[in-house]
Design an enzyme around this catalytic site. Structure first.
Site, PDB file in Angstrom:
ATOM      1  N   ASP A  97      -7.114  -6.108  -2.334  1.00  0.00           N
ATOM      2  CA  ASP A  97      -6.876  -7.400  -1.705  1.00  0.00           C
ATOM      3  C   ASP A  97      -7.388  -7.373  -0.281  1.00  0.00           C
ATOM      4  O   ASP A  97      -7.212  -6.409   0.450  1.00  0.00           O
ATOM      5  CB  ASP A  97      -5.445  -7.914  -1.802  1.00  0.00           C
ATOM      6  CG  ASP A  97      -4.399  -6.876  -1.470  1.00  0.00           C
ATOM      7  OD1 ASP A  97      -3.233  -7.259  -1.338  1.00  0.00           O
ATOM      8  OD2 ASP A  97      -4.748  -5.681  -1.339  1.00  0.00           O
TER       9      ASP A  97
ATOM     10  N   SER B 230      -2.253 -15.725   1.581  1.00  0.00           N
ATOM     11  CA  SER B 230      -1.304 -15.602   0.489  1.00  0.00           C
ATOM     12  C   SER B 230       0.122 -15.491   1.011  1.00  0.00           C
ATOM     13  O   SER B 230       1.026 -16.215   0.588  1.00  0.00           O
ATOM     14  CB  SER B 230      -1.684 -14.360  -0.341  1.00  0.00           C
ATOM     15  OG  SER B 230      -0.619 -13.921  -1.130  1.00  0.00           O
TER      16      SER B 230
ATOM     17  N   SER C  50      -0.232  -2.462  -7.146  1.00  0.00           N
ATOM     18  CA  SER C  50       0.769  -1.384  -7.035  1.00  0.00           C
ATOM     19  C   SER C  50       1.559  -1.236  -8.330  1.00  0.00           C
ATOM     20  O   SER C  50       1.439  -2.061  -9.226  1.00  0.00           O
ATOM     21  CB  SER C  50       1.720  -1.719  -5.889  1.00  0.00           C
ATOM     22  OG  SER C  50       2.554  -2.794  -6.266  1.00  0.00           O
TER      23      SER C  50
ATOM     24  N   GLY D  53       0.797  -1.208   0.000  1.00  0.00           N
ATOM     25  CA  GLY D  53       0.000   0.000   0.000  1.00  0.00           C
ATOM     26  C   GLY D  53       0.830   1.258   0.000  1.00  0.00           C
ATOM     27  O   GLY D  53       0.300   2.360  -0.056  1.00  0.00           O
TER      28      GLY D  53
ATOM     29  N   SER E 257       6.307 -11.355  -4.919  1.00  0.00           N
ATOM     30  CA  SER E 257       5.283 -11.342  -5.961  1.00  0.00           C
ATOM     31  C   SER E 257       5.548 -10.193  -6.919  1.00  0.00           C
ATOM     32  O   SER E 257       6.327  -9.286  -6.634  1.00  0.00           O
ATOM     33  CB  SER E 257       3.909 -11.187  -5.337  1.00  0.00           C
ATOM     34  OG  SER E 257       3.888 -10.032  -4.552  1.00  0.00           O
ATOM     35  N   ARG E 258       4.891 -10.274  -8.044  1.00  0.00           N
ATOM     36  CA  ARG E 258       4.821  -9.101  -8.898  1.00  0.00           C
ATOM     37  C   ARG E 258       3.718  -8.205  -8.327  1.00  0.00           C
ATOM     38  O   ARG E 258       2.994  -8.599  -7.427  1.00  0.00           O
ATOM     39  CB  ARG E 258       4.494  -9.528 -10.336  1.00  0.00           C
ATOM     40  CG  ARG E 258       5.568 -10.438 -10.921  1.00  0.00           C
ATOM     41  CD  ARG E 258       5.394 -10.589 -12.421  1.00  0.00           C
ATOM     42  NE  ARG E 258       6.279 -11.605 -12.956  1.00  0.00           N
ATOM     43  CZ  ARG E 258       7.542 -11.404 -13.310  1.00  0.00           C
ATOM     44  NH1 ARG E 258       8.083 -10.208 -13.173  1.00  0.00           N
ATOM     45  NH2 ARG E 258       8.281 -12.385 -13.786  1.00  0.00           N
TER      46      ARG E 258
END
Lengths: 503, 503
Positions: B268, B276, B211, B180, B206-207
């Site tokens: 999310d 996750s 963002s 964020g 992660s990709r």
């Protein structure tokens, strides 16, 4: 925002891709225009050609069957852009869809106001929502149910984003069944009866959402149902009634997208159901509406508590629009009629209207009950006398004559098709029919191929309480292919509780 | 269930269609096999070839570029079936996806038990869910938030449906930022510091979800990140650390699908976020985990109440798996570092690790805080001394040496690219920087092309409280195309509150 149009255009190629939902466009990965605009795979892009614009989902192709100066278009994209045999298409970024922030808000938090709902519905109708966005919206307003105010706003937005019809008559009637009951094809009979009494009933019907047949699927077996709004109005002016597929006439177009997603998810939620039903009726100009609400353990409405909740939503929204509404709670413990599937249900309808001796008595009874309710609500019949008036209208052949007249005005009456394969399913022992699982019966009819195959479905041979002997047929499966017959038989054998017998 | 294979097969044609999500298959509307099986457009069908089976979405084509005896396959379908340059494909109905009834249950009613969640996750990983199904699942568990028990079950199911790694070492560390906050690229620095102290940190990243860049996007600018599980384990054994894209190594494959849908929806949810994060860490064999939780009005976590709620979910799930967890609540009121976008953030990382005089001080501070927390949690540093130990590790060049060693083991260090177009955005008047809207800043960087264009994004020139003169640059936009530059400028001008000044 665009680079000069000379390097920003691609030759349109019609791919003939039948994507009923999103407009889809394919470009080569080395397409120079897309690189210059910075659009990438799965982008939502704006396509423009000759002054028309649509939003499409872009896919990239790494093989050479698609030239780098070409954009392949699905049928939805091709017709949306109004292209003929060729044309140039400009590709640009789609502006951010602002109303998606309201969808996110609705998932996590508060209800939405009229302006926010209106903005969501406008964006849905314009094609700005992908399937993922639509599914999120539909799920959010199901998981955190719509308030009465939200349903009213949704209904209004769905009316206002589509065509609307007005009539000279002060009383325009309609009926709707909330569904969940296989068979139950009362609509064509009800329309014929009330139109025979001079009432205006501009009936539009949907295709199946989660069921093996909607009224539009069934009536398509008998006549043309994909009339335009103007054609529909002409038929209603001539005959008083019609049997028309709702999506074709342009009322409440957002409903088409919402229903498509609900069908994929195999549910429909109370709030969207009420908005869907009432938006189409109100857009069609109806003033007096009877709702058939079957209640039973395997029907859509499970018990009287659910029935009361749903009725309250219907009443609140109808009041907000000044609609006279009457809800008939009916028996939802078993199918109505014998056929389940478009052609088999059409056969039952013809039998009832034709006063045939073996016509299904339950379908006759229920159709007259609903038609009677309309006759009373509209002031044609005194209270308590609607049903017998409706029965007379079938007995004296006036309903049949009106049915023929409407079909004639819509393009003529057709003969229902007969399925290629028929296979009875037998009682495993002597016993009495103790329960019928509507959902599993509907599922079986769908696996048999209904509603896409008009002749497919199943033909019930028993009703609750019937005594049957071992080896007697409980129902007969109708399919057009061996593949489907094998498939549905697998399902039937894995689910012996579709029809349960007691010793 | 199948018709004889001779009439049930189609020649496979590789369309090169890049559909990262659903496997897609195209057939001609007159394809005889599909008629015999009764499969229709938009069906979910099972494709089988040489013993391999996948589920795909079927589209029909009414144009003649696709032969009637041919089935066109997207890349996902082609590779899923393990086809080489040609092959025969059998098309059959997909069996009903039973776990979808649990998704429907979750939308309307109760929570799910471990078995139900496990069955949903297995079906997601097998490709049985369409985008509509995935979006409904993700929305349902956001609108009616997952219980702690459900998050634990979801985490376990996500671990068990993917690969898992074990290490000989008793302590295996990791860190994660809940995000964020634009920029904030602490991970590469933290990994280098703690690995320099001999700790094992098998970091997968992660990709970007919502963002302008994830750590994997940023590190891909500097080195190869798409390592296999075996390659990753080799790099970690050699160097103690790694910077690897999580999807490539096979941990928690369901997460890829869930994140793709969340990205399209631009949110999310807390429950899926915890599942996750922890499923990937636990599958990677981590035992001690530090969570960076930035809190600020425009960060993902808005205030301390939200921070406490999310922390509780993290703690509960970590306990259930015996994981040592420490949560660092950090300042989320403005970006960390100057660059926003993969290459610009990579430049900041190199500056901090290289002890460059103009390195962003906030990124240095925060990286040392987090690395220090890990050193303390793992027992390397005494309580309260982790941060200064981390600072020393940068100052003495050991972190830089470790960073180089890891990049070398992953394939060598690369130079970050530079964007083609750069355009400053200026202060409209003399004033002090009163607020920075993280979300709008991130949105601008995304519109500029990040993370797909590695060099795209924006470079912040000011921080909260800075005094700026009229015409001084607030930030500089970096884009690879004129189209994107125009597009992001439109957005920036429409949103003057991205950076607000007070007189």
């Amino acid at each position: 925002m665009n680079a000069p149009s000379s390097i920003n255009q691609l030759h349109a190629r019609r791919l003939g891709l039948l994507s009923q939902h999103e407009a889809v466009a394919l470009v080569h990965v080395d397409c120079p225009i897309c690189r210059s605009e910075g659009v990438s795979a799965h982008s939502r892009v704006t396509l423009t050609s000759g002054g028309k614009s649509i939003i499409a989902t872009l896919y990239q192709v790494s093989a050479d069957w698609l030239a780098t100066n070409t954009i392949g278009l699905s049928e939805t994209a091709w017709t949306g852009l109004g292209l003929d045999d060729k044309g140039e298409v400009t590709v640009t970024h789609s502006p951010p869809v602002q109303s998606l922030s309201f969808v996110r808000q609705r998932i996590f938090d508060d209800g939405l106001n009229e302006r926010q709902i209106s903005s969501i519905v406008r964006d849905i109708v314009s094609g700005a929502y992908s399937d993922i966005h639509l599914a999120a919206f539909v799920t959010a307003i199901s998981a955190r149910p719509l308030s009465d105010g939200e349903v009213t706003s949704l209904t209004r937005a769905m009316i206002e984003t589509g065509d609307q019809t007005e009539w000279d008559e002060k009383t325009v009637v309609d009926k709707h069944c909330v569904g969940g009951l296989p068979g139950n094809r009362t609509t064509p009979i009800v329309v014929a009866i009330v139109a025979a009494h001079g009432l205006l009933i501009p009936k539009t019907s949907s295709r199946a959402i989660t069921s093996p047949a909607g009224t539009a699927d069934t009536m398509e077996v008998l006549t043309r149902v994909d009339l335009s709004g103007d054609e529909m109005r002409e038929v209603v002016r001539q005959t008083g009634g019609c049997f028309v597929w709702g999506d074709g006439v342009g009322f409440s177009p957002a409903d088409t997208d919402i229903i498509r997603v609900e069908r994929a998810l195999n549910f429909d939620a109370p709030g969207t159901m009420v908005a869907s039903v009432l938006s189409k009726k109100i857009a069609a100009g109806s003033t007096h509406i009877v709702i058939d609400m079957p209640v039973g353990p395997t029907a859509k409405v499970k018990n009287v508590v659910e029935a009361r909740q749903l009725s309250n939503v219907f009443d609140t929204v109808a009041s907000a629009f000044g609609i006279h509404l009457r809800i008939e709670v009916t028996d939802g413990s078993q199918p109505v009629g014998r056929g389940i599937g478009p052609a088999l249900e059409a056969r039952d309808v013809l039998a009832v209207l034709g006063n045939e001796p073996d016509a299904p008595a339950d379908l006759f009874e229920k159709s007259c009950l609903l038609a009677g309710a309309i006759l009373e609500l509209a002031g044609i019949a005194p209270p308590g006398e609607g049903k017998s008036m409706a029965e007379d209208t079938i007995a004296n052949g006036k309903a049949w004559a009106k049915f023929l007249a409407i079909c004639e005005a819509q393009g003529g009456l057709r003969e229902p098709p007969d399925a290629k394969y028929k296979r009875p399913v037998y009682a495993p022992f002597n016993g009495r029919v103790a329960s019928i699982n509507n959902r599993k019966l509907a599922r079986a009819a769908k696996l048999a191929g209904a509603p896409d195959d008009k002749a497919a479905g199943l033909d019930l041979k028993v009703r609750l309480g019937d005594q049957v002997g071992q080896g007697e047929a409980l129902f007969v499966l109708h399919t057009e292919t061996i593949g489907e017959l094998t498939y549905v038989l697998d399902y039937v054998h894995a689910n012996p509780d579709i029809i349960e017998l007691t010793h």
